[in-house]
Design a protein around this motif. Structure first.
Motif, PDB file in Angstrom:
ATOM      1  N   ILE A   1     145.991 104.543  35.540  1.00 17.42           N
ATOM      2  CA  ILE A   1     146.110 104.743  36.984  1.00 17.42           C
ATOM      3  C   ILE A   1     145.586 106.125  37.384  1.00 17.42           C
ATOM      4  N   PHE A   2     145.952 107.135  36.607  1.00 17.85           N
ATOM      5  CA  PHE A   2     145.602 108.509  36.970  1.00 17.85           C
ATOM      6  C   PHE A   2     144.280 108.976  36.357  1.00 17.85           C
ATOM      7  N   LEU A   3     143.659 108.165  35.492  1.00 16.38           N
ATOM      8  CA  LEU A   3     142.410 108.580  34.854  1.00 16.38           C
ATOM      9  C   LEU A   3     141.313 108.941  35.856  1.00 16.38           C
ATOM     10  N   PRO A   4     140.974 108.084  36.833  1.00 13.53           N
ATOM     11  CA  PRO A   4     139.912 108.471  37.774  1.00 13.53           C
ATOM     12  C   PRO A   4     140.244 109.737  38.559  1.00 13.53           C
ATOM     13  N   LEU A   5     141.514 109.932  38.903  1.00 15.24           N
ATOM     14  CA  LEU A   5     141.909 111.129  39.640  1.00 15.24           C
ATOM     15  C   LEU A   5     141.740 112.376  38.780  1.00 15.24           C
ATOM     16  N   LEU A   6     142.147 112.293  37.505  1.00 14.65           N
ATOM     17  CA  LEU A   6     142.010 113.440  36.612  1.00 14.65           C
ATOM     18  C   LEU A   6     140.542 113.815  36.421  1.00 14.65           C
ATOM     19  N   VAL A   7     139.683 112.819  36.346  1.00 12.32           N
ATOM     20  CA  VAL A   7     138.252 113.081  36.194  1.00 12.32           C
ATOM     21  C   VAL A   7     137.680 113.702  37.465  1.00 12.32           C
ATOM     22  N   ALA A   8     138.200 113.287  38.627  1.00 14.68           N
ATOM     23  CA  ALA A   8     137.658 113.766  39.911  1.00 14.68           C
ATOM     24  C   ALA A   8     138.246 115.096  40.353  1.00 14.68           C
ATOM     25  N   LEU A   9     139.393 115.513  39.814  1.00 16.21           N
ATOM     26  CA  LEU A   9     140.070 116.718  40.301  1.00 16.21           C
ATOM     27  C   LEU A   9     139.215 117.987  40.252  1.00 16.21           C
ATOM     28  N   PRO A  10     138.412 118.220  39.200  1.00 18.98           N
ATOM     29  CA  PRO A  10     137.578 119.426  39.228  1.00 18.98           C
ATOM     30  C   PRO A  10     136.665 119.491  40.449  1.00 18.98           C
ATOM     31  N   ARG A  11     136.228 118.343  40.925  1.00 15.97           N
ATOM     32  CA  ARG A  11     135.383 118.306  42.120  1.00 15.97           C
ATOM     33  C   ARG A  11     136.209 118.408  43.394  1.00 15.97           C
ATOM     34  N   LEU A  12     137.367 117.757  43.414  1.00 15.86           N
ATOM     35  CA  LEU A  12     138.195 117.739  44.622  1.00 15.86           C
ATOM     36  C   LEU A  12     138.937 119.053  44.825  1.00 15.86           C
TER      37      LEU A  12
END
Length: 430
Positions: free
Chosen positions: A16-27
């Motif tokens: 569930i949190f994998l895409p968010l963890l990958v995107a956090l450096p950008r966000l």
């Protein structure tokens, strides 16, 4: 096996949190003026919403054995429903937050953010995915009443459209594609399996006998045409009858608990007249074919061998306990003592009473007690204590109508029995 259930839950949370963890450096993190903070909330909620939506599809694959990692198919289906509902709420937050983020600029900017020109196809794909979710979820709201079983099953194809459109929306807008490809393959692949591959892997059986148990209740005895399924007590299967003469339910799959011992080469399934399909099965023609998918569930897996067991069965919910008793009658090793209470309105509705009495007389450590509500009223703590004085120390299993399950759960919890020692299952649109 509790650790299996935990491992499935942990794995699901990670995905569930994998895409968010990958995107956090950008966000980045939340902060700054309200517009930036709302934009961050909108992006995060959208990522989580799509991840949950795709995983709701993934856990619907219904591969036999997969459900055990989540505590059985009934619990896995509850996780599926929770993921779908949570994703819908997060989609609403996603759109609302992004729209509000543009309000400080102007109201027109907020409207344009949510409803841009049609040339902005990526955003409109998101709205189409939302519309598909609404169409799919609407029948589950109480306003529409109880959804028809087979229409609800067919409506799941609309959910596939929601997954596909949502995934397309994310791939066009996200900076990191690989997590979405991973979850997209899992979600859409599970639907492809469910609708395309799984029906071809069902086991062919023949209806050998239809045994009447009471008015509106029969036990089907099915013999495999080739290799049958292997099951343990307390599991259930999906039965698809192919009898051309059936008035309803032909070619439809419905879940039923297995009432036969695992060592029995035939499948025995108790069926009560509770709807069009189960009504038609009361007169299914012996010799006709039926398809079996499964087995599923782990009703008796969640236990501690050092504790004796208390079984509470009522209505057609007695069937998993009948399977357990028949298993004991074949010489299966029994860990501890077992006391079965059969809750019925009267002796006429105690479908398997004579057989269970006979097994209790032959198997040491297995005790059987009837409780008839027309004579005794509802089950009480005093009645349980009279016939099973140590019931509060036992591992407890309940299967029966929803009202009975609710009453017994409340009664047992009021006696201070931990919820972890009370196990019950109710099939609800499996």
């Amino acid at each position: 096996m509790p650790w299996l259930r935990r491992s499935g839950d942990v794995f699901l949370i990670v995905l569930i949190f994998l895409p968010l963890l990958v995107a956090l450096p950008r966000l980045g993190g939340p902060g700054g003026p309200p517009g930036e903070w709302l934009t961050w909330v909108g992006q995060v909620s959208g990522i989580l919403a799509l991840a949950m939506m795709l995983l709701a599809g993934a856990v619907s694959c219904r591969v036999p054995g997969f459900d055990r990692y989540f505590g059985g198919l009934t619990r896995l289906w509850r996780i599926h429903h929770w993921l779908g509902f949570a994703s819908f709420i997060l989609v609403m937050i996603h759109a609302l937050a992004l729209g509000l983020a543009a309000v400080p600029a102007s109201l027109d900017a907020a409207v344009a953010t949510l409803f841009p020109p049609l040339s902005h196809g990526a955003l409109w794909l998101g709205w189409l995915a939302w519309a598909a979710m609404v169409i799919f979820l609407a029948p589950t709201f109480d306003f529409f009443g109880q959804p028809h079983y087979q229409r609800w099953k067919h409506l799941h194809l609309v959910s596939a459209a929601a997954l596909l459109l949502g995934l397309w929306h994310a791939l066009l807008l996200a900076g990191e594609a690989w997590p979405w490809w991973l979850l997209g393959i899992a979600g859409l692949g599970a639907i492809a399996w469910r609708k395309g591959v799984a029906p071809q892997r069902r086991h062919a059986y023949r209806v050998e006998e239809v045994v009447p148990l009471a008015r509106g209740v029969v036990e089907l005895v099915l013999r495999p045409e080739h290799q049958g399924i292997r099951h343990v007590t307390g599991q259930f299967v999906y039965l698809t009858p192919l009898d051309q003469t059936l008035s309803a339910g032909r070619g439809e799959e419905h879940p039923y608990t297995i009432a036969s011992a695992p060592s029995d080469g035939r499948l025995r399934i108790g069926i009560k007249d509770l709807g069009d399909a189960s009504h038609a099965l009361q007169t299914v023609t012996p010799g006709t074919r039926a398809l079996i998918e499964g087995p599923y569930g782990e009703f008796f897996e969640r236990r501690f061998p050092e504790r004796d067991m208390l079984w509470l069965g009522g209505g057609i919910g007695i069937t998993p306990f009948v399977g357990g008793a028949r298993d004991l009658a074949t010489g299966a090793v029994m860990e501890g003592r077992i006391h079965l209470f059969y809750l019925a309105s009267d002796a006429v509705r105690a479908y398997y009473q004579e057989e269970l009495v006979d097994i209790a007389e032959r198997v040491e450590g297995f005790t059987f007690t009837q409780h008839y509500s027309r004579e005794k009223g509802v089950m009480t703590e005093a009645y349980l204590r009279q016939y099973c004085p140590d019931f509060t120390e036992r591992e407890i299993y309940i299967c029966g109508p929803p009202g009975m399950n609710h009453h017994l759960n409340r009664l047992l919890l009021d006696q201070g029995i931990p919820a972890s020692r009370i196990h019950s299952e109710v099939f609800d649109f499996l």
